[in-house]
Structures are given as C-alpha cells and as structure tokens.
Write a protein that holds these residues in place. Structure first.
Motif, short mmCIF file in Angstrom:
data_model
loop_
_atom_site.label_atom_id
_atom_site.label_comp_id
_atom_site.label_asym_id
_atom_site.label_seq_id
_atom_site.Cartn_x
_atom_site.Cartn_y
_atom_site.Cartn_z
N TYR A 126 12.89 -12.07 -18.35
CA TYR A 126 13.68 -11.66 -19.50
C TYR A 126 15.09 -11.27 -19.06
O TYR A 126 16.08 -11.55 -19.76
N LEU B 263 14.61 -19.40 -30.16
CA LEU B 263 13.72 -18.25 -29.99
C LEU B 263 12.51 -18.33 -30.91
O LEU B 263 11.37 -18.11 -30.48
N VAL B 264 12.76 -18.63 -32.19
CA VAL B 264 11.67 -18.67 -33.17
C VAL B 264 10.66 -19.75 -32.80
O VAL B 264 9.44 -19.51 -32.76
N GLY C 63 19.05 -18.61 -31.68
CA GLY C 63 17.98 -17.90 -32.37
C GLY C 63 16.90 -18.82 -32.89
O GLY C 63 15.71 -18.46 -32.90
N ASN D 283 16.72 -11.78 -34.91
CA ASN D 283 17.76 -12.19 -33.97
C ASN D 283 18.66 -13.25 -34.59
O ASN D 283 19.88 -13.24 -34.41
N ALA E 68 7.40 -13.06 -34.43
CA ALA E 68 8.26 -13.95 -35.21
C ALA E 68 9.25 -13.14 -36.04
O ALA E 68 10.39 -13.58 -36.27
N PHE F 187 11.78 -17.37 -24.81
CA PHE F 187 10.80 -16.58 -25.56
C PHE F 187 9.41 -17.21 -25.57
O PHE F 187 8.47 -16.61 -26.09
N ASN G 92 8.78 -18.95 -29.40
CA ASN G 92 7.80 -17.88 -29.57
C ASN G 92 6.50 -18.41 -30.16
O ASN G 92 5.41 -18.16 -29.63
N GLY H 150 16.94 -20.35 -25.68
CA GLY H 150 16.09 -19.57 -26.58
C GLY H 150 14.65 -20.03 -26.55
O GLY H 150 13.72 -19.22 -26.53
N THR I 25 12.16 -12.42 -33.73
CA THR I 25 13.01 -13.58 -33.47
C THR I 25 13.82 -13.97 -34.70
O THR I 25 14.99 -14.37 -34.59
#
Length: 400
Positions: A228, A264-265, A261, A146, A140, A319, A268, A315, A143
């Motif tokens: 990826y 992504l968070v 982003g 990012n 985390a 991830f 993840n 995102g 991310t």
C-alpha cells in the motif's frame, strides 16, 4: 439475480457506512483553500486536517478495537458510526480551527475499527467461500468515495460553502447508522447460525494479542504496509507527474483521478472474487502487477496516452489485493478483530512511509518520476514478503 447470489441487506448497509467514512477522508482535499480562508488559518495548518486524520486512523484502529474487543460487534459498529456522525457534525458547526481539527480527529477514531470489525461482520453474512467477495463489497463504498469524494466536496462547497459538505456527510452518516442498526444481523441472527465459524474469534485483549504470535500475521501486515505504501507513495505526487512530466494541464488532473478511482473500484471487486478462488496467488499476482505498473509508469510517464492507461492500472492492481489481505490476516489470527484493524493501521503506516520516501526522492533532485520508482521498490519488497509467506503456508509451516 438468484436468491443465492443476492447481496445481504446488512452488507449493503456496511457499504453505505464505508462510503460515508471514505468521503470524510477524501473530501477535505478539494476543500482546503475554502477551509483555510473560512477559519483564518494558513494552508499548512489546514493541511493538518488531512495528516491529523490519517494519524488518528492509525492510532484509533488499534486503541478503539482493543477497548471494544469484548463487546458484541453490531452495537460497536453502531457506536462507531455515531462517533463518525458526531465528528462530522463538529466539523460542520466548527467556530474555529481547534474545533474543526477536533471534529476530524473524532471522525477518524472510528475509521480503522469500522473497517476492521466491519470486514469480520461482512464475511459472516456469506458462506466462507465468498468471504473475500463480501469484504470487497464493503470496501466498494470506500473506493467509490475515492472516485466521488473530491469532486463531490468541490461541487457542494463551491455552491453552498464548505460547511454544507460536512452537513451532507453527516446526513449520510445518519442514514448509514439507521441502516446498520436495522439491517445488520445480531449474533443470534440466522446468518450467523448458518456460518458460525466465519470471522469469529476470541475477543479478550490477551487472546487477541496472542494471535500476533503468528509469523503469518506479521508477514501479511508487512506486505500490506509495503504494498500500500508503494502505491500511495507514487499517488501522493501523481499530480506533479501528470502536469510536469506527462504534459497535462492542472484542469486535467480531476478527470485523471477519476480514471485512477475507477481502477480502484474494479480492482477491489475483481480482487475479492479472485481471492476466494486462490487467495495467495491473487495477492502475488496483484503485487507483481503493481510493481510492473509503477516501473512502466516511470519509464513512460512522458507519454500522455501511456499515463492514462497506467494510472488506471495503478488503481486496479493497487486495490486488488486489499480484500485478500484482510481475510488472510484475520484467518491466521483466528478471526480476532484487532488483527483486522491492525491491517488498516499497517496500510496507513505504509501511506506515511511511501509519501515520505517519494518526497525524499524529489528533494534529492531525482525528478517527478522518482516517487514511481521508489514505490516500485516498496512493492517489490512486499512481493518478496508475500512470496515467502505463501511458501511457508503451502509447506504447512503455519497452518490456519
């Protein structure tokens, strides 16, 4: 929050370390013009501060982990963060371009090993059934970096100069070093006694290399590189897609990257939780979702509304598989650190492959949606590899 659900303090310390390392990787993108002028080099030469970092990550992940494989992991983590601090300090005081590039290379050498070894340490802080979630919490920090890295660097650099950005990252590194030294338990700690089998494995170089005889290890690494690479190949040229296809202005790109982003968070953390319930299904679903997202993005990129939704999903799905891939490769490698670091190297190889293919597609005159389709092709290949790997596992052809 109950005591059982509370995050271990050592895990938060690792997250702080991953945040600092992530900042180092991403922040330079917003500082290249200032660095170029400040050091008196061309923009192309300044660009090597990014590509040189990436190459050093790929090499360092294997070399540094192999060299430190027989050492206790907590002192190695502390040493890696110290290397990170030294690299950023060199960048902050760099008197010229060679010293700046050296600082980037030194900082990059810790990157892959920190995430590889750190993921093994993170999963040993929790019960085995929460291993992927622990890895997700550690990542985390990456991310969040990012999301915040480029605007953070631009803000600090614009107000106080680009050197101030690297001074700030150096301070974050020192805080992470102190936190890891104080809060991450050693191998004799209570957490390790409670969960002795989680993420522990042979540490000698020969024993670590022996783990790579597993087909499951290689299939997982291949799926990581392809998956990826598909996401990063599309992301590398996303600013062109936004401005030349979707119709956004150059000023809009910054907040669109924040949308990405944010995906992504969330991806993840959600992916880590899902992987603890059914890891292989989570990996297959995340890759399938990423492939569909990339194909849809290519078809609908001319719609600004669709572009916003799809870059978030890019995102999210991109991830969601990361925590599960790391725990999967280390489980089939019997917990050796080299396998976890090899996963980081595989993702960087995928980055290079995806960006190269995307660039070829644009150069061939296929337009600025072409990297999205090239990325989808890579992810579909990853999906095939992951499906084969999962079926082999379910058939008991190569049990953990």
């Amino acid at each position: 929050m109950t005591k059982q659900a509370r995050l271990p303090a050592g895990l938060i310390a690792l997250t702080l370390g991953s945040f600092g390392i992530g900042l180092t990787e991403f922040v330079i993108a917003g500082l290249l013009p200032q660095v170029s002028v400040g050091l008196g080099v061309s923009e192309a030469a300044a660009g090597w501060l990014i590509s040189g970092y990436a190459l050093s990550v790929a090499v360092g992940a294997i070399v540094v982990t192999a060299a430190t494989g027989t050492l206790p992991r907590k002192p190695v983590l502390v040493g890696l963060v110290a290397l990170f601090v030294a690299g950023n300090l060199l960048s902050a005081v760099a008197s010229g371009y060679p010293m700046m590039l050296l600082g980037r290379v030194v900082a990059a050498l810790c990157h892959g090993s920190f995430f590889g070894i750190g993921s093994l340490v993170a999963r040993r802080m929790v019960p085995p059934e929460r291993a992927s979630r622990a890895v997700a919490v550690m990542f985390a920090g990456l991310t969040l970096a990012n999301v915040l890295g480029v605007p953070f660097g631009a803000l600090v650099g614009e107000r106080w100069g680009w050197r101030a950005t690297f001074w700030a990252i150096t301070v974050i590194g020192v805080l992470a070093l102190v936190a890891i030294a104080a809060l991450v338990p050693g191998w004799a700690g209570a957490v390790e006694r409670a969960h002795p089998s989680a993420g522990s494995g042979p540490s000698g170089l020969r024993a670590q290399l022996h783990a790579f005889r597993s087909w499951q290890v290689w299939l997982t690494l291949a799926a990581t590189a392809l998956g990826y690479g598909g996401m990063f190949g599309a992301f590398s040229y996303i600013a062109y897609t936004f401005t030349l296809v979707s119709g956004f202005s150059a000023a809009d790109v910054a907040w669109l990257l924040v949308v990405y982003g944010t995906g992504l968070v969330i991806g993840n953390l959600a992916g880590g939780r899902a992987a603890d319930l059914d890891r292989d299904r989570t990996l297959i679903v995340s890759l399938a979702g990423l492939a569909v997202t990339l194909l849809a993005f290519g078809l609908l990129a001319a719609s600004p509304v669709a572009a916003v939704v799809l870059v978030f999903l890019l995102g999210l799905f991109g991830f969601a598989g990361v925590p599960g891939m790391i725990t999967r490769v280390t489980d089939y490698a019997n917990g050796v650190p080299l396998a976890a670091s090899a996963n980081v190297s595989a993702s960087n190889v995928g980055n290079a492959l995806g960006a190269w293919l995307g660039g070829l597609a644009i150069s061939a005159g296929l337009g600025y949606t072409a990297p999205l389709y090239a990325g989808a092709a890579l992810v579909l290949a990853a999906l095939v590899v992951m499906t084969i790997s999962a079926r082999r596992a379910s058939a008991g052809l190569e049990p953990k």
